[in-house]
Design a protein around this motif. Structure first.
Motif, mmCIF file in Angstrom:
data_model
loop_
_atom_site.group_PDB
_atom_site.id
_atom_site.type_symbol
_atom_site.label_atom_id
_atom_site.label_comp_id
_atom_site.label_asym_id
_atom_site.label_seq_id
_atom_site.Cartn_x
_atom_site.Cartn_y
_atom_site.Cartn_z
ATOM 1 N N LEU A 175 6.253 9.946 6.499
ATOM 2 C CA LEU A 175 6.108 9.803 7.955
ATOM 3 C C LEU A 175 5.310 8.561 8.328
ATOM 4 C CD1 LEU A 175 5.453 13.495 9.083
ATOM 5 C CD2 LEU A 175 7.583 12.195 9.107
ATOM 6 N N LEU A 176 4.552 8.014 7.361
ATOM 7 C CA LEU A 176 3.719 6.855 7.701
ATOM 8 C C LEU A 176 4.080 5.614 6.878
ATOM 9 C CD1 LEU A 176 1.372 5.571 9.222
ATOM 10 C CD2 LEU A 176 -0.174 6.489 7.517
ATOM 11 N N PRO A 179 8.115 4.340 7.054
ATOM 12 C CA PRO A 179 8.499 3.645 8.293
ATOM 13 C C PRO A 179 7.694 2.371 8.525
ATOM 14 C CG PRO A 179 7.661 5.871 8.778
ATOM 15 C CD PRO A 179 7.761 5.757 7.312
ATOM 16 N N ALA A 180 6.398 2.380 8.156
ATOM 17 C CA ALA A 180 5.583 1.177 8.352
ATOM 18 C C ALA A 180 6.082 0.035 7.472
ATOM 19 C CB ALA A 180 4.114 1.480 8.050
ATOM 20 N N HIS A 260 14.753 -2.737 16.493
ATOM 21 C CA HIS A 260 14.658 -3.418 17.792
ATOM 22 C C HIS A 260 13.894 -2.625 18.845
ATOM 23 C CE1 HIS A 260 17.969 -0.768 18.996
ATOM 24 N NE2 HIS A 260 17.693 -1.090 20.232
ATOM 25 N N LYS A 261 13.874 -1.292 18.699
ATOM 26 C CA LYS A 261 13.217 -0.493 19.732
ATOM 27 C C LYS A 261 11.707 -0.646 19.704
ATOM 28 C CE LYS A 261 16.350 3.258 20.873
ATOM 29 N NZ LYS A 261 16.724 4.600 20.450
ATOM 30 N N TRP A 262 11.159 -0.786 18.515
ATOM 31 C CA TRP A 262 9.701 -0.695 18.435
ATOM 32 C C TRP A 262 9.011 -1.905 17.831
ATOM 33 C CZ3 TRP A 262 7.404 -0.800 13.588
ATOM 34 C CH2 TRP A 262 8.257 -0.576 12.496
ATOM 35 N N HIS A 263 9.714 -2.728 17.049
ATOM 36 C CA HIS A 263 8.981 -3.755 16.318
ATOM 37 C C HIS A 263 8.791 -5.016 17.141
ATOM 38 C CE1 HIS A 263 8.022 -6.493 12.894
ATOM 39 N NE2 HIS A 263 7.251 -5.456 12.652
ATOM 40 N N PHE A 266 11.181 -8.038 17.729
ATOM 41 C CA PHE A 266 12.275 -7.994 18.697
ATOM 42 C C PHE A 266 11.731 -7.943 20.130
ATOM 43 C CE2 PHE A 266 14.211 -6.540 14.822
ATOM 44 C CZ PHE A 266 15.434 -7.171 14.846
ATOM 45 N N SER A 267 10.493 -8.406 20.286
ATOM 46 C CA SER A 267 9.854 -8.342 21.601
ATOM 47 C C SER A 267 10.620 -9.171 22.622
ATOM 48 C CB SER A 267 8.419 -8.857 21.471
ATOM 49 O OG SER A 267 7.840 -8.934 22.726
ATOM 50 N N LEU B 90 1.635 5.422 16.249
ATOM 51 C CA LEU B 90 2.664 4.923 15.340
ATOM 52 C C LEU B 90 3.679 4.125 16.168
ATOM 53 C CD1 LEU B 90 3.353 7.903 12.911
ATOM 54 C CD2 LEU B 90 1.449 6.321 12.999
ATOM 55 N N PRO B 91 3.820 2.822 15.886
ATOM 56 C CA PRO B 91 4.644 1.975 16.753
ATOM 57 C C PRO B 91 6.121 2.358 16.764
ATOM 58 C CG PRO B 91 3.840 0.736 14.847
ATOM 59 C CD PRO B 91 3.130 2.054 14.841
ATOM 60 N N TRP B 92 6.598 3.067 15.714
ATOM 61 C CA TRP B 92 8.023 3.390 15.646
ATOM 62 C C TRP B 92 8.360 4.729 16.286
ATOM 63 C CZ3 TRP B 92 4.795 2.625 11.520
ATOM 64 C CH2 TRP B 92 4.370 3.776 10.865
ATOM 65 N N LEU B 101 2.791 14.329 17.025
ATOM 66 C CA LEU B 101 2.513 14.099 15.607
ATOM 67 C C LEU B 101 1.520 15.072 14.958
ATOM 68 C CD1 LEU B 101 3.122 12.234 13.159
ATOM 69 C CD2 LEU B 101 1.159 10.878 13.877
ATOM 70 N N ARG B 104 3.152 18.261 14.324
ATOM 71 C CA ARG B 104 4.182 18.103 13.305
ATOM 72 C C ARG B 104 3.541 18.116 11.917
ATOM 73 N NH1 ARG B 104 7.873 12.741 13.444
ATOM 74 N NH2 ARG B 104 9.250 13.158 11.691
ATOM 75 N N TYR B 133 8.053 3.194 23.970
ATOM 76 C CA TYR B 133 7.421 2.927 22.691
ATOM 77 C C TYR B 133 6.068 2.261 22.965
ATOM 78 C CZ TYR B 133 11.535 4.352 20.207
ATOM 79 O OH TYR B 133 12.551 5.105 19.693
ATOM 80 N N PRO B 134 5.098 2.437 22.023
ATOM 81 C CA PRO B 134 3.747 1.930 22.286
ATOM 82 C C PRO B 134 3.706 0.461 22.742
ATOM 83 C CG PRO B 134 3.690 3.303 20.357
ATOM 84 C CD PRO B 134 5.132 3.238 20.793
ATOM 85 N N ARG B 135 4.564 -0.386 22.185
ATOM 86 C CA ARG B 135 4.455 -1.800 22.550
ATOM 87 C C ARG B 135 4.843 -2.059 24.006
ATOM 88 N NH1 ARG B 135 9.771 -5.196 20.607
ATOM 89 N NH2 ARG B 135 11.195 -3.849 21.707
#
Lengths: 271, 258
Positions: A175-176, A179-180, A260-263, A266-267, B90-92, B101, B104, B133-135
């Motif tokens: 979970l961490l 994905p990171a 693209h949604k979060w990173h 892709f800002s 968590l950024p994702w 979380l 979970r 999303y956080p960003r």
């Protein structure tokens, strides 16, 4: 206000048409060089028309070979991605594990494929198997190194947060850490994606086998050059290039889907 | 505030803390908190105020002394939540999934955890941002999500380590009021670390001023303004006077350090 906006759209239109103009210019220059050559030398540089004709004449052979090479590339690439992920997970467990594996990974990476190919052919025989293994060997290293780096670079604060929540080791990894590590994983994937078709063609060049229609683009290049079929050789180069583009486009699309949604890479504000 | 339960919910007795052979971080720290207390720890850098929170949460063990949290040794308590200076999202994951979380990780089912997360986000006023999303959020909004995540485990004790330290003053004041508003509804006990005297006076009913090298509790200041506190509390003369008083104590502690 319409003045500057029109300026921007004009600049955009120019940016789109310029590459096409450059392409047309290059084809004209190509014909010009061909005309300037003496008739005896002219066979060395087939005209774009001759290359196009070779595409038609050799079409089934070319696409068949491209399919074989593409298959080998995909198989080697896929195996490298899967196994590198497993190894990266193991390597990320402790610096001690990394220290004991890295020297051998380096040895694997430092040994040139040209030297490995004959060994592989003797071991598994020529054809798809050798091509797949050679592609695998080329893709494996950048994948392992990048993914491992990603798995051990998790934000310290987030790891502390997970530990505070009494997360299990498996939760912390899947979970961490995983994905990171995705941005790093995709960096590796991009490198491996460009290397995979090249690896498969190089592999095929050494370990290709025409028996049963298994020959790929590398093998085809040998055959065409031995017959001085310059048009067909150029067509082979073009197909190889296309195969590379398909791989890179696939990897770019995958990385877009995943990130693209979060990173931040892709800002929106960057564009 | 339900004040019927007068027994201490957190009690530290002669707690020392040092890392390995390093200098003593905390020296004979003792205090006890009653249910519903809002205790702020303030003091010069290096006085060990964040360490106190870590000890209560069980993230780090005491070197000696006794810590009892909700009748049990520190670290064994379930209904306790930590809010860090960084939002640590968590950024994702979307806002909704970030707030889900901790549940979970505890193995809670999908339905209930989504429901609690929605309620927590409602409390911090972000129910219209669940799919973000956080960003895509501002610094203040990220901190709100972080607080909602802490609230989602229905904590009885909330530990906040300079949660608003990185925010501008307007946002900070606003979040202070929101935090007290949520406390009115959920009645947890709070331990809050800050460098800001006005923030400490506004939020707490007790302020523990600490001194450094080694970390000790220098003086306790009681803040008796009634809750709910608002913008008017900030403008009132007694509030201003108390801010001045605590600042003076803090300055004397700083001088002590030199």
């Amino acid at each position: 206000m319409s003045g500057p906006k029109q300026g921007i759209s004009a600049a955009r239109a120019l940016r789109r048409t310029l590459p096409i103009l450059t392409g047309v210019g290059m084809i004209i220059a190509w014909y010009a060089i061909d005309m300037a050559m003496s008739p005896e030398q002219r066979f060395l540089l087939p005209t774009p028309g001759a290359v196009a004709r070779a595409f038609v004449d050799e079409g089934p052979t070319l696409w068949g070979a491209a399919l074989n090479t593409g298959g080998g590339a995909l198989l080697g690439f896929g195996t490298a991605v899967a196994l590198s992920f497993v190894l990266a997970l193991i390597l990320s467990l402790s610096p001690l594990v990394r220290a004991s594996f890295y020297p051998y990974l380096m040895i694997l990476q430092m040994t040139p494929i040209i030297v490995m190919a004959p060994i592989l052919i003797l071991w598994v025989g020529p054809g798809l198997k050798s091509v797949t293994i050679i592609t695998f060997l080329i893709c494996f290293f950048p994948m392992v190194v990048n993914t491992t780096q990603g798995l051990v670079s998790t934000d310290r604060n987030l790891v502390d947060y997970f530990r505070m929540c009494k997360a299990s080791k498996a939760q912390e990894i899947f979970l961490l850490r995983v994905p990171a590590a995705l941005p790093y994983f995709f960096t590796g994937l991009r490198i491996a994606g460009t290397l995979a078709p090249i690896g498969a063609i190089v592999g095929d060049f050494y370990a290709g086998n025409s028996a049963g229609g298994q020959g790929g683009l590398g093998f085809l290049a040998i055959i065409y050059s031995s017959r001085f079929q310059m048009g067909a050789l150029f067509a082979t180069a073009a197909v190889s290039c296309l195969l590379g583009f398909i791989f890179v486009a696939g990897v770019v699309a995958l990385s877009w889907l995943a990130l693209h949604k979060w990173h931040d890479s892709f800002s929106q504000s960057d564009t | 505030m339900t004040q019927e339960a007068r027994s201490p919910i957190v009690e530290l007795t002669d707690v020392d803390k040092r890392y390995g052979d390093g200098p003593t971080i905390l020296d004979k720290v003792s205090f006890s908190a009653r249910r519903g207390d809002f205790i702020t720890l303030i003091g010069p850098s290096g006085c060990g105020k964040s360490t106190v929170l870590k000890l209560i949460s069980g993230l780090s063990p005491a070197s000696s002394g006794r810590i009892v949290v909700d009748g049990a040794p520190a670290g064994s308590v379930e209904n306790l939540a930590f809010v860090f200076q960084e939002p640590t999202l968590l950024p994702w994951l979307s806002v909704q999934r970030n707030v889900e979380l901790p549940q979970r990780l505890n193995g809670a089912g999908k339905g209930p955890r989504a429901e609690t997360a929605r309620r927590s986000l409602d409390l911090v006023g972000l129910s219209d941002r669940t799919d973000y999303y956080p960003r895509q959020l501002s610094g203040g909004q990220k901190m709100r999500v972080s607080i909602a995540r802490a609230l989602s485990v229905s904590p009885r004790i909330l530990l906040l380590d300079e949660p608003f330290g990185a925010l501008d003053e307007m946002t900070r004041d606003h979040l202070n009021e929101e935090l007290l508003g949520i406390r009115q509804q959920l009645a947890w006990t709070a331990f809050f670390v800050t460098h800001s005297v006005p923030e400490a006076v506004f939020l707490s009913n007790r302020i523990l001023v600490m001194s450094a090298n080694p970390g000790r509790i220098h003086e306790e200041v009681r803040v008796d303004f009634p809750y709910p506190r608002t913008e008017e509390t900030r403008e009132s003369a007694p509030y201003q006077k108390l801010v001045g008083e605590v600042s003076r104590i803090l300055r004397s502690v700083e001088r002590l350090k030199q």
